[in-house]
Structures are given as structure tokens and as C-alpha cells.
Design a protein around this motif. Structure first.
Motif, PDB file in Angstrom:
ATOM      1  N   ARG A 174       0.839  -1.199   0.000  1.00  6.71           N
ATOM      2  CA  ARG A 174       0.000   0.000   0.000  1.00  6.71           C
ATOM      3  C   ARG A 174       0.872   1.247   0.000  1.00  6.71           C
ATOM      4  O   ARG A 174       1.968   1.248   0.571  1.00  6.71           O
ATOM      5  CB  ARG A 174      -0.898   0.037   1.247  1.00  6.71           C
ATOM      6  CG  ARG A 174      -1.875  -1.092   1.379  1.00  6.71           C
ATOM      7  CD  ARG A 174      -2.530  -1.085   2.753  1.00  6.71           C
ATOM      8  NE  ARG A 174      -3.141   0.198   3.070  1.00  6.71           N
ATOM      9  CZ  ARG A 174      -3.075   0.777   4.266  1.00  6.71           C
ATOM     10  NH1 ARG A 174      -2.415   0.211   5.254  1.00  6.71           N
ATOM     11  NH2 ARG A 174      -3.671   1.932   4.473  1.00  6.71           N
ATOM     12  N   ALA A 175       0.358   2.300  -0.608  1.00  2.86           N
ATOM     13  CA  ALA A 175       0.975   3.622  -0.491  1.00  2.86           C
ATOM     14  C   ALA A 175       0.331   4.314   0.705  1.00  2.86           C
ATOM     15  O   ALA A 175      -0.897   4.380   0.801  1.00  2.86           O
ATOM     16  CB  ALA A 175       0.749   4.432  -1.759  1.00  2.86           C
ATOM     17  N   VAL A 176       1.150   4.801   1.643  1.00  6.13           N
ATOM     18  CA  VAL A 176       0.629   5.419   2.861  1.00  6.13           C
ATOM     19  C   VAL A 176       1.404   6.700   3.150  1.00  6.13           C
ATOM     20  O   VAL A 176       2.434   6.981   2.529  1.00  6.13           O
ATOM     21  CB  VAL A 176       0.733   4.457   4.071  1.00  6.13           C
ATOM     22  CG1 VAL A 176      -0.069   3.186   3.832  1.00  6.13           C
ATOM     23  CG2 VAL A 176       2.190   4.124   4.375  1.00  6.13           C
ATOM     24  N   SER A 196       4.167   0.777   2.228  1.00  5.18           N
ATOM     25  CA  SER A 196       3.903  -0.197   3.287  1.00  5.18           C
ATOM     26  C   SER A 196       3.801  -1.589   2.670  1.00  5.18           C
ATOM     27  O   SER A 196       3.042  -1.798   1.724  1.00  5.18           O
ATOM     28  CB  SER A 196       2.596   0.155   4.006  1.00  5.18           C
ATOM     29  OG  SER A 196       2.152  -0.928   4.801  1.00  5.18           O
ATOM     30  N   ILE A 197       4.581  -2.528   3.204  1.00  6.05           N
ATOM     31  CA  ILE A 197       4.537  -3.916   2.738  1.00  6.05           C
ATOM     32  C   ILE A 197       4.273  -4.818   3.938  1.00  6.05           C
ATOM     33  O   ILE A 197       5.040  -4.816   4.906  1.00  6.05           O
ATOM     34  CB  ILE A 197       5.850  -4.346   2.062  1.00  6.05           C
ATOM     35  CG1 ILE A 197       6.192  -3.427   0.897  1.00  6.05           C
ATOM     36  CG2 ILE A 197       5.758  -5.799   1.582  1.00  6.05           C
ATOM     37  CD1 ILE A 197       7.555  -3.701   0.286  1.00  6.05           C
ATOM     38  N   ARG A 198       3.196  -5.569   3.875  1.00  2.00           N
ATOM     39  CA  ARG A 198       2.891  -6.574   4.892  1.00  2.00           C
ATOM     40  C   ARG A 198       3.102  -7.941   4.255  1.00  2.00           C
ATOM     41  O   ARG A 198       2.547  -8.228   3.199  1.00  2.00           O
ATOM     42  CB  ARG A 198       1.450  -6.440   5.382  1.00  2.00           C
ATOM     43  CG  ARG A 198       1.034  -7.471   6.436  1.00  2.00           C
ATOM     44  CD  ARG A 198      -0.460  -7.380   6.692  1.00  2.00           C
ATOM     45  NE  ARG A 198      -0.913  -8.297   7.718  1.00  2.00           N
ATOM     46  CZ  ARG A 198      -1.220  -9.575   7.512  1.00  2.00           C
ATOM     47  NH1 ARG A 198      -1.088 -10.109   6.296  1.00  2.00           N
ATOM     48  NH2 ARG A 198      -1.646 -10.339   8.508  1.00  2.00           N
ATOM     49  N   PHE A 213       6.903  -3.815   6.762  1.00  4.73           N
ATOM     50  CA  PHE A 213       7.962  -2.874   6.408  1.00  4.73           C
ATOM     51  C   PHE A 213       7.328  -1.534   6.036  1.00  4.73           C
ATOM     52  O   PHE A 213       6.336  -1.497   5.303  1.00  4.73           O
ATOM     53  CB  PHE A 213       8.761  -3.365   5.197  1.00  4.73           C
ATOM     54  CG  PHE A 213       9.466  -4.673   5.391  1.00  4.73           C
ATOM     55  CD1 PHE A 213      10.601  -4.760   6.184  1.00  4.73           C
ATOM     56  CD2 PHE A 213       9.007  -5.821   4.767  1.00  4.73           C
ATOM     57  CE1 PHE A 213      11.266  -5.966   6.352  1.00  4.73           C
ATOM     58  CE2 PHE A 213       9.661  -7.034   4.928  1.00  4.73           C
ATOM     59  CZ  PHE A 213      10.796  -7.103   5.726  1.00  4.73           C
ATOM     60  N   LEU A 214       7.922  -0.459   6.500  1.00  9.36           N
ATOM     61  CA  LEU A 214       7.521   0.880   6.076  1.00  9.36           C
ATOM     62  C   LEU A 214       8.763   1.561   5.519  1.00  9.36           C
ATOM     63  O   LEU A 214       9.735   1.786   6.246  1.00  9.36           O
ATOM     64  CB  LEU A 214       6.941   1.686   7.231  1.00  9.36           C
ATOM     65  CG  LEU A 214       6.348   3.037   6.811  1.00  9.36           C
ATOM     66  CD1 LEU A 214       5.057   2.821   6.023  1.00  9.36           C
ATOM     67  CD2 LEU A 214       6.092   3.925   8.021  1.00  9.36           C
ATOM     68  N   SER A 215       8.737   1.868   4.220  1.00 13.40           N
ATOM     69  CA  SER A 215       9.904   2.420   3.536  1.00 13.40           C
ATOM     70  C   SER A 215       9.613   3.826   3.039  1.00 13.40           C
ATOM     71  O   SER A 215       8.501   4.113   2.576  1.00 13.40           O
ATOM     72  CB  SER A 215      10.286   1.534   2.343  1.00 13.40           C
ATOM     73  OG  SER A 215      10.476   0.192   2.748  1.00 13.40           O
ATOM     74  N   VAL A 216      10.620   4.695   3.124  1.00 12.02           N
ATOM     75  CA  VAL A 216      10.481   6.057   2.619  1.00 12.02           C
ATOM     76  C   VAL A 216      10.337   6.005   1.101  1.00 12.02           C
ATOM     77  O   VAL A 216      11.132   5.365   0.407  1.00 12.02           O
ATOM     78  CB  VAL A 216      11.693   6.913   3.019  1.00 12.02           C
ATOM     79  CG1 VAL A 216      11.545   8.332   2.475  1.00 12.02           C
ATOM     80  CG2 VAL A 216      11.849   6.932   4.537  1.00 12.02           C
ATOM     81  N   GLY A 217       9.319   6.691   0.578  1.00  6.02           N
ATOM     82  CA  GLY A 217       8.962   6.560  -0.830  1.00  6.02           C
ATOM     83  C   GLY A 217      10.076   6.847  -1.811  1.00  6.02           C
ATOM     84  O   GLY A 217      10.263   6.112  -2.785  1.00  6.02           O
ATOM     85  N   ASP A 218      10.872   7.905  -1.570  1.00  3.06           N
ATOM     86  CA  ASP A 218      11.907   8.259  -2.547  1.00  3.06           C
ATOM     87  C   ASP A 218      13.268   7.657  -2.199  1.00  3.06           C
ATOM     88  O   ASP A 218      14.278   8.008  -2.801  1.00  3.06           O
ATOM     89  CB  ASP A 218      12.024   9.781  -2.689  1.00  3.06           C
ATOM     90  CG  ASP A 218      12.407  10.471  -1.389  1.00  3.06           C
ATOM     91  OD1 ASP A 218      12.517   9.771  -0.355  1.00  3.06           O
ATOM     92  OD2 ASP A 218      12.593  11.706  -1.404  1.00  3.06           O
TER      93      ASP A 218
END
Length: 236
Positions: A174-176, A196-198, A213-218
């Protein structure tokens, strides 16, 4: 004991030792190979057939299942390898680790109540800049040895990829927007675009890990492949 034989046979299939359509040794041969009774082998093979790994054909034997599946596959790749491949320096920090029982302060929907769970919180860095936050649950009934791992040198994701077999993984992507708490950890503004990756990994029918996982978009990219597995039915 039959569960151990089931895992051993499935492992041979997943590692490619026995290919789709290949006939397995008969139960007497498997009994001799693994040093267990034929009854134990029979039960393990029956369960693998029920789960779709094997096809049993009367008077012909037992074969690795064949079929056709089209799917989009996301890689299970260690973040440290991704950073190193880009020519950057990887670091990680364990922020928290605890042990709970499912249903007591934590809930993993696919596990029975009371199952012991290790929780890990980790932050990943590239050239000193935070790029990903990880919150992971590990099923201690499947991976009890993880309790003794300090993760002083090896990150949880690398340790698990190297040591724990898995047969399938489900992803939700998902984009969050970063919450204030996550923004502070990742060094971005609140509301910044994040990915966001589950992911839940399984070994046969048993959950192994559930990770978010929550990763910074850029600062992070994700790619996968469209895969078609095809095979013809056995003409027996």
C-alpha cells in the motif's frame, strides 16, 4: 515424527531435488531413507498430497504435482543486499524485542491462542540515512532457535532468509503517509509518502513470520516478475 518427514520431503521438492512430474521413491524406500516406519511415511505423504504438493496415482506411484499457475511474484530479498548492490553502506539497529503469547498483548490471526511469538522492531539505514522500519513477528513453535540469536551482527531478515525454509508468501502493498511517530524514526516530515509492505511467510501450512515494512517513498524501490509455471499432466 511424521511432521518432520513431511517437511523433509517438501524441502526436497522446494529445493528442486524432485521436479514437477517426477515419481518419488516408494514408501518402503522413503522409510529406509529416513529411518522411520512405513506408517509414518504414509501419513506424511498423504498430508502433502492433500496440500497439493504431491499427486498419488493408483498402481503408478506418487508424483510431484504439476499444473499451471500465473502469478505476480515479489522477491523475498534482504534489504542489506539491496543497499550493497547500489554501492552504499548498510547498517541496522534493533530497537526492541519481546516475547508474547498470541492473544496476550498481541494478535496474529493465523496462529492459535497461546502460541509463543518473538516480536522484533528494527530500523534499516543506507549510508547512515534511515530508509526502512521493520516490525516482525516470528512463530517460536516453528523457529525456536531464534530466541538465542542476539542480532548483534546479522539483521533478522538475513538470519531468517539463510536459515528458515518457507514455501509460500503473501504480500499486501500500500501507499501510505508517514505518521508523526514513523516520520521521526525515518527522518522525514509527517505525512511523507511511504510504501507499506505486509508479508506473511509460510512453511507448508504453518506461518513462519509476519512482518510489516515501512519504507520512505523516494529512498526505496520494489520490483517483481510475472511468472507462469506450466506443465502437462502425466499420461499414465
Amino acid at each position: 515424527m511424521f511432521d518432520q518427514i513431511k517437511r523433509a520431503v517438501a524441502g526436497q521438492i522446494l529445493r528442486g531435488r524432485w521436479q514437477a512430474g517426477q515419481r518419488l521413491p516408494n514408501e518402503a524406500e522413503l522409510s529406509s531413507l529416513y529411518g522411520v516406519s512405513r506408517q509414518t511415511v504414509h501419513k506424511a505423504i498423504a498430508l502433502l498430497a492433500r496440500e497439493g504438493f504431491l499427486v498419488r496415482r493408483r498402481r503408478a506411484g506418487t508424483f510431484v504435482a504439476t499444473g499451471r499457475r500465473d502469478r505476480f511474484a515479489l522477491p523475498i530479498e534482504d534489504i542489506g543486499d539491496v543497499v550493497a548492490r547500489d554501492g552504499r553502506v548498510y547498517e541496522f539497529r534493533i530497537r526492541d524485542r519481546k516475547i508474547f503469547r498470541n492473544g496476550e498483548g498481541i494478535r496474529w490471526p493465523d496462529l492459535p491462542d497461546g502460541t509463543p511469538i518473538l516480536t522484533l522492531e528494527c530500523l534499516h539505514f543506507s549510508d547512515g540515512t534511515p530508509i526502512q522500519h521493520e516490525r516482525r513477528l516470528v512463530n517460536l513453535d516453528v523457529v525456536p532457535e531464534v530466541v538465542d540469536e542476539s542480532f548483534d551482527v546479522v539483521a533478522p531478515s538475513r538470519w531468517l532468509v539463510d536459515r528458515v525454509p518457507w514455501s509460500s508468501a503473501d504480500h499486501t502493498v500500500r501507499a501510505v503517509n508517514a505518521t508523526a511517530e514513523m516520520a521521526a524514526l525515518l527522518g522525514v516530515e509527517a505525512g511523507a509518502a511511504c510504501l507499506s509492505i505486509r508479508r506473511q511467510t509460510m512453511h507448508l501450512s504453518r506461518p513462519v513470520t509476519l512482518v510489516h515494512f515501512l519504507s520512505v517513498g523516494d529512498r526505496f524501490s520494489l520490483s517483481g516478475s510475472s511468472i507462469t509455471d506450466s506443465a502437462t499432466e502425466l499420461n499414465l
